[in-house]
Design an enzyme around this catalytic site. Sequence first.
Site, PDB file in Angstrom:
ATOM      1  N   GLU A  20      -1.981  -3.376  12.664  1.00 49.72           N
ATOM      2  CA  GLU A  20      -1.076  -2.799  13.630  1.00 49.72           C
ATOM      3  C   GLU A  20      -1.548  -3.052  15.060  1.00 49.72           C
ATOM      4  O   GLU A  20      -2.743  -3.044  15.322  1.00 49.72           O
ATOM      5  CB  GLU A  20      -1.068  -1.298  13.364  1.00 49.72           C
ATOM      6  CG  GLU A  20       0.145  -0.633  13.880  1.00 49.72           C
ATOM      7  CD  GLU A  20       0.207   0.803  13.408  1.00 49.72           C
ATOM      8  OE1 GLU A  20      -0.796   1.327  12.875  1.00 49.72           O
ATOM      9  OE2 GLU A  20       1.271   1.399  13.583  1.00 49.72           O
ATOM     10  N   GLU A  62      -6.585   7.253   8.072  1.00 47.76           N
ATOM     11  CA  GLU A  62      -5.431   7.998   8.607  1.00 47.76           C
ATOM     12  C   GLU A  62      -4.877   8.972   7.574  1.00 47.76           C
ATOM     13  O   GLU A  62      -4.462  10.090   7.910  1.00 47.76           O
ATOM     14  CB  GLU A  62      -4.352   7.015   9.064  1.00 47.76           C
ATOM     15  CG  GLU A  62      -3.148   7.703   9.656  1.00 47.76           C
ATOM     16  CD  GLU A  62      -2.127   6.725  10.195  1.00 47.76           C
ATOM     17  OE1 GLU A  62      -2.522   5.669  10.740  1.00 47.76           O
ATOM     18  OE2 GLU A  62      -0.926   7.004  10.069  1.00 47.76           O
ATOM     19  N   CYS A  71       1.250  10.754   9.620  1.00 49.38           N
ATOM     20  CA  CYS A  71       2.212  10.154  10.547  1.00 49.38           C
ATOM     21  C   CYS A  71       3.600  10.151   9.897  1.00 49.38           C
ATOM     22  O   CYS A  71       3.736   9.723   8.751  1.00 49.38           O
ATOM     23  CB  CYS A  71       1.781   8.729  10.862  1.00 49.38           C
ATOM     24  SG  CYS A  71       2.952   7.841  11.901  1.00 49.38           S
ATOM     25  N   ARG A  98       4.104   0.657   2.398  1.00 49.24           N
ATOM     26  CA  ARG A  98       4.334  -0.487   3.272  1.00 49.24           C
ATOM     27  C   ARG A  98       4.017  -1.726   2.455  1.00 49.24           C
ATOM     28  O   ARG A  98       2.893  -1.916   1.983  1.00 49.24           O
ATOM     29  CB  ARG A  98       3.436  -0.430   4.510  1.00 49.24           C
ATOM     30  CG  ARG A  98       3.880  -1.398   5.602  1.00 49.24           C
ATOM     31  CD  ARG A  98       3.064  -1.235   6.879  1.00 49.24           C
ATOM     32  NE  ARG A  98       1.929  -2.117   6.860  1.00 49.24           N
ATOM     33  CZ  ARG A  98       1.944  -3.383   7.307  1.00 49.24           C
ATOM     34  NH1 ARG A  98       3.035  -3.886   7.837  1.00 49.24           N
ATOM     35  NH2 ARG A  98       0.873  -4.120   7.232  1.00 49.24           N
ATOM     36  N   THR A 153       5.958   8.242  10.047  1.00 50.19           N
ATOM     37  CA  THR A 153       6.441   6.925   9.582  1.00 50.19           C
ATOM     38  C   THR A 153       6.056   6.697   8.131  1.00 50.19           C
ATOM     39  O   THR A 153       6.612   5.839   7.470  1.00 50.19           O
ATOM     40  CB  THR A 153       5.844   5.756  10.407  1.00 50.19           C
ATOM     41  OG1 THR A 153       4.422   5.728  10.215  1.00 50.19           O
ATOM     42  CG2 THR A 153       6.158   5.890  11.872  1.00 50.19           C
ATOM     43  N   ARG A 161       4.391  -7.604  12.659  1.00 47.65           N
ATOM     44  CA  ARG A 161       3.104  -7.296  13.295  1.00 47.65           C
ATOM     45  C   ARG A 161       2.274  -8.562  13.371  1.00 47.65           C
ATOM     46  O   ARG A 161       2.600  -9.559  12.727  1.00 47.65           O
ATOM     47  CB  ARG A 161       2.297  -6.305  12.436  1.00 47.65           C
ATOM     48  CG  ARG A 161       2.934  -4.961  12.284  1.00 47.65           C
ATOM     49  CD  ARG A 161       2.072  -4.075  11.409  1.00 47.65           C
ATOM     50  NE  ARG A 161       2.608  -2.723  11.356  1.00 47.65           N
ATOM     51  CZ  ARG A 161       2.027  -1.713  10.734  1.00 47.65           C
ATOM     52  NH1 ARG A 161       0.884  -1.900  10.104  1.00 47.65           N
ATOM     53  NH2 ARG A 161       2.554  -0.513  10.723  1.00 47.65           N
ATOM     54  N   ARG A 207      -5.370   5.604   0.960  1.00 49.55           N
ATOM     55  CA  ARG A 207      -4.459   4.481   1.084  1.00 49.55           C
ATOM     56  C   ARG A 207      -4.769   3.628  -0.137  1.00 49.55           C
ATOM     57  O   ARG A 207      -5.897   3.149  -0.289  1.00 49.55           O
ATOM     58  CB  ARG A 207      -4.725   3.685   2.363  1.00 49.55           C
ATOM     59  CG  ARG A 207      -4.252   4.381   3.640  1.00 49.55           C
ATOM     60  CD  ARG A 207      -2.730   4.305   3.743  1.00 49.55           C
ATOM     61  NE  ARG A 207      -2.181   5.085   4.854  1.00 49.55           N
ATOM     62  CZ  ARG A 207      -1.983   4.606   6.083  1.00 49.55           C
ATOM     63  NH1 ARG A 207      -2.323   3.372   6.381  1.00 49.55           N
ATOM     64  NH2 ARG A 207      -1.432   5.354   7.009  1.00 49.55           N
ATOM     65  N   ARG A 245       0.842  -1.206   0.000  1.00 49.34           N
ATOM     66  CA  ARG A 245       0.000   0.000   0.000  1.00 49.34           C
ATOM     67  C   ARG A 245       0.866   1.241   0.000  1.00 49.34           C
ATOM     68  O   ARG A 245       2.004   1.225   0.477  1.00 49.34           O
ATOM     69  CB  ARG A 245      -0.951   0.002   1.196  1.00 49.34           C
ATOM     70  CG  ARG A 245      -0.280   0.084   2.574  1.00 49.34           C
ATOM     71  CD  ARG A 245      -0.022   1.503   3.036  1.00 49.34           C
ATOM     72  NE  ARG A 245       0.270   1.576   4.457  1.00 49.34           N
ATOM     73  CZ  ARG A 245       1.127   2.410   5.002  1.00 49.34           C
ATOM     74  NH1 ARG A 245       1.827   3.232   4.247  1.00 49.34           N
ATOM     75  NH2 ARG A 245       1.322   2.440   6.304  1.00 49.34           N
TER      76      ARG A 245
END
Length: 340
Positions: free
Chosen positions: A301, A212, A258, A267, A260, A296, A216, A113
Site C-alpha cells: 500500500e 494491523e 480498518c 483482498r 475497508t 497499487r 492476516r 488474504r
Amino acid sequence: MNQPTYPVFSEECQSLLKKHLSPTIWKALSESCTKSGYSFSQLIHSGIEQQDSGVGVYAGDVESYSLFAPLLMPIIRDYHASSGKHPASDFSFDDLPKICVAAQQRIISTRVRVGRNLSGFPLGPAINRTQRLEVETLIKNALKKLPERIQGAYLSLSDMDESQREDLVARHLLFKSEDRFLSSANLMRDWPEGRGLFLSEDKAFSVWVNEEDQLRIIALQQGGDISAIFRLLADGVKSLSEHLNFAFSDDIGYLASCPTNLGTSMRASVHMKLDSLAGNETRLKKQAEALGLQVRGVNGEHSESKGGVYDISNRMRMGVTEKTAISHLVNGINVLAEMD
Ligand code: ARG
C-alpha cells in the site's frame, strides 16, 4: 481536561473522514468512549494526523462500530458501496470465471488474504500489551494444528535479525516495520513484541500476527492460478477457525480495525505487468476503478509501480461473498489485459 475541538482538514485532504464528519456528528460523538476505553479522538486520530488518508479512521473494538456508527456507517457504505447485510461466507471455487490468455501472460504472482480478529479482545488500536501477547499465544497454538500440507514455522518478529526481516519484506512475505498510518492509529505500540509471521514450508501459506489485524491469513504463489490459491487460503482459514473464535457480526461481517477490511476482509490481488496501460497511470486507475478494482504499486500500500508492474485487487470487501469478490477480480483483470 481539554475539550476536544472540531478538527482542521487541509484543502487537499480527500478522506472519507473529512467527507462524513459533519459538525453535528462531531458534536454528538466527540466526547464518547467505548467500555474498553477507546475514544472518538482515537478513532479519528490517524485521519487528522495523516491528511492524505483515503479513509482516516480505525476502530478500537467491536463496540466502536455501534457507538460511533453515525460516523462509521456512512464511511462503510461509501467505501464498500454496500447497504445491505453482509452475506455468509462462500469459499467455493468450482465455477470461478477463467483467467484469459492475455491476463495469464501478464500475471507474475497472485495473493489472496483475509483479515481476522479474535472475539473477546479489543482490536489492535486499543489492545494492551498483555492481551496482545495472549492473542499471539492463542494463534501460535492454533497454527500447530494446521493440516499437514500447510504446516510450517512461527517466527517471532523480536527474534528475527535485521537482514532476515528485510529479506522477508522484500519477498512480500512479511509486513513492513514502519507505516505512518498504523503508527498514527496506535497500532505500533510495543513493536515488535507480540508480532510474528507463520510460514508454511513451501512459503505459499502464511499468517501475519498482530500487525494491523490480529491475523492476516495469506496464500501467495507465482503465476495466475487463482483457484488453487483461493483453495489453499480456504483450507487454512477453515482449520484456524476450528481453533480460534473469530469476531463476526451479521451486519458488517468479519470485524477489522480498518473499515475497508470489514465483510469478507478479503483482498485478492495479482501482480501484473502492463504495457500500454502502464504508460498512463491516471487512465489505468480510472479504468480499474470503473471495474471495481484498486491499483497499487508493487511494494504494498502507498508504494509506487516498478517496471510497469502493478498490484491489482478487489476494492469491495463487504456485501459480497468471497467467491463473488474473486470473480469480480478475475473478470476485471481479463478486461484490463484485453485493453492492454
Ligand atoms: N488509514 C489509511 C487510509 O485511510 C489506510 C486505509 C486502508 N488500508 C489499510 N491498510 N487499512 O488511507
